[in-house]
Design an enzyme around this catalytic site. Sequence first.
Site, PDB file in Angstrom:
ATOM      1  N   VAL A 189      -3.799  -8.402  -4.925  1.00 13.66           N
ATOM      2  CA  VAL A 189      -2.338  -8.420  -4.812  1.00 13.66           C
ATOM      3  C   VAL A 189      -1.801  -7.005  -4.633  1.00 13.66           C
ATOM      4  CG1 VAL A 189      -0.201  -9.037  -6.012  1.00 13.66           C
ATOM      5  CG2 VAL A 189      -2.219 -10.517  -6.196  1.00 13.66           C
ATOM      6  N   GLU A 190      -2.364  -6.079  -5.376  1.00 14.42           N
ATOM      7  CA  GLU A 190      -1.830  -4.716  -5.382  1.00 14.42           C
ATOM      8  C   GLU A 190      -2.156  -3.945  -4.115  1.00 14.42           C
ATOM      9  OE1 GLU A 190       0.053  -2.970  -7.250  1.00 14.42           O
ATOM     10  OE2 GLU A 190       0.325  -4.207  -9.016  1.00 14.42           O
ATOM     11  N   SER A 191      -3.408  -4.001  -3.674  1.00 11.03           N
ATOM     12  CA  SER A 191      -3.862  -3.072  -2.632  1.00 11.03           C
ATOM     13  C   SER A 191      -4.792  -3.699  -1.613  1.00 11.03           C
ATOM     14  CB  SER A 191      -4.594  -1.897  -3.291  1.00 11.03           C
ATOM     15  OG  SER A 191      -5.749  -2.369  -3.983  1.00 11.03           O
ATOM     16  N   TYR A 194       5.112 -11.823  -7.378  1.00 12.27           N
ATOM     17  CA  TYR A 194       3.911 -11.070  -7.757  1.00 12.27           C
ATOM     18  C   TYR A 194       2.974 -11.894  -8.632  1.00 12.27           C
ATOM     19  CZ  TYR A 194       1.341  -7.103  -9.861  1.00 12.27           C
ATOM     20  OH  TYR A 194       0.378  -6.226 -10.304  1.00 12.27           O
TER      21      TYR A 194
END
Length: 505
Positions: free
Chosen positions: A107-109, A213
């Site tokens: 999700v982040e990167s 998110y």
Amino acid sequence: MDELPPMPAAEPSLEDPELANGMAEPEPRNPDHAGQPDRDLWQRIRAGYGLDLNVDNDRVRAQREWYARHPSYFTRVTTRSERYLHFIVEEAEARDMPLELVMLPVVESAFDPFAYSHGRAAGPWQFIPSTGKYFGLDQTWWYDGRRDIKRSTRAALDYLQKLSARFDGDWLLALAAYNAGGGTVSRARRHNKEAGEPLDFWHLNLPRETTAYVPKLLAVAQIVREPERYGVTLHPIDDEPYFASVDVGGQIDLAQAASLAGISTEELYLLNPAFNRWATAPDGPTDLLVPVDQADDFRERLAALPAEQRMRWLRYTIQRGDSLGLIAKRHRTTAAVLRDINDLHGSTIIAGRTLLIPEPAADQYALSADARLAKQQGRERDGRQRVDHRVAAGDTLWELARSYDVSVRALARWNNMAPGDPLRVGQTLAVWTENGPAAPAGADRQEMIRKVRYSVRRGDSLYAIADRFNVSVSQIRDWNNGVQGNRYLQPGDRLTLYVDVRSAP
């Protein structure tokens, strides 16, 4: 725990093939083990799940359906995760954390250790500078701990544990706070409490990014649990370490280290993405990650390497008008490094004496910060022409974007920056404009010249200042009556300069 700012995700465009294909995939390892449950890391992850994955509301469903419509993207990202995932699982298990959390870098990167967001967040876990420093992730010219696989993972898990404790063990609230900040989540809960409404994540009024998110992570975890159901293929990953850590004992050229380890420099950078330059940081850390199968040979070859061959050195004779900062800039290092290597106690240098300067030993360091920047700046954009703009005093991204009729985000993205990053005088920005290489629309010559009052710093010389602002020494002398030579410059002196803000090289 001190209140920390939010951690904005990199917000990768899932349609962007550069994101999904921009990193070399790991070499196949132990193909005979593929599909064996006792050797399958995905099976181990599923066995460690601890969140409620039965939730199937519209928010989770929308995220899951997107991933299911783009199965090749999911496969590429999980392939990329192979270098790092076993270590993350081991760390999370040791803390008895739900193993859905090990997929948070998706999700982040998208498991890109070089990911950098518009909010100045960096690395696989997307730490912003202040939060990274709070958790001990050093950020220097040589090294950015936010991209250090081991240290950033431990910092991220520390942070998630602290947030979980803050919200009484509620991991969904902890995840929301990781993205939006603990204060934002606490305020939303207080508002609901005062209104007599539920206090769980699903009922809170949170920023739009945060409302998506947490569902993204749950969707990823659901797909990992049942990939066949959603038409997704997970890259098979053995349940064994991918890398081992080797203490190299001091600074070493990364091309030299890669050769000793029997791997490409690209592979070494992907395992050690925190190192920005051609070598490890002179002040540490001194550990390098290498593929576990190469670790023993690497240690043996490293031990046999003469100390003088760990780095290539240049003996530079100081010229009249040189400053330590100018010499460092020319040789892609820093004044602090030169002071340390040459045992200097200040910035005063004497013409005719020699300095020892570290130099790269190879021509290509494909994933160094400079190489990544050059690749990003040089990537052609359809229908646009590149203009190189040399930053002058007073420039801002916002003003330059307006002058060249481009968006701030695009200008930042073309230069591997975030919109909030500061500009450095002399820095070269690539501007991909539809207007061609002419001066920005609406600006005449007078508007491009600015009067700058410059405060002399320790180690400055007229030559160094002239080079920095793209003017001549004679011009500086003309603008500042009485300045006849370097010997008259003292720290704190004020000089008047007239600088062309375009300063194109």
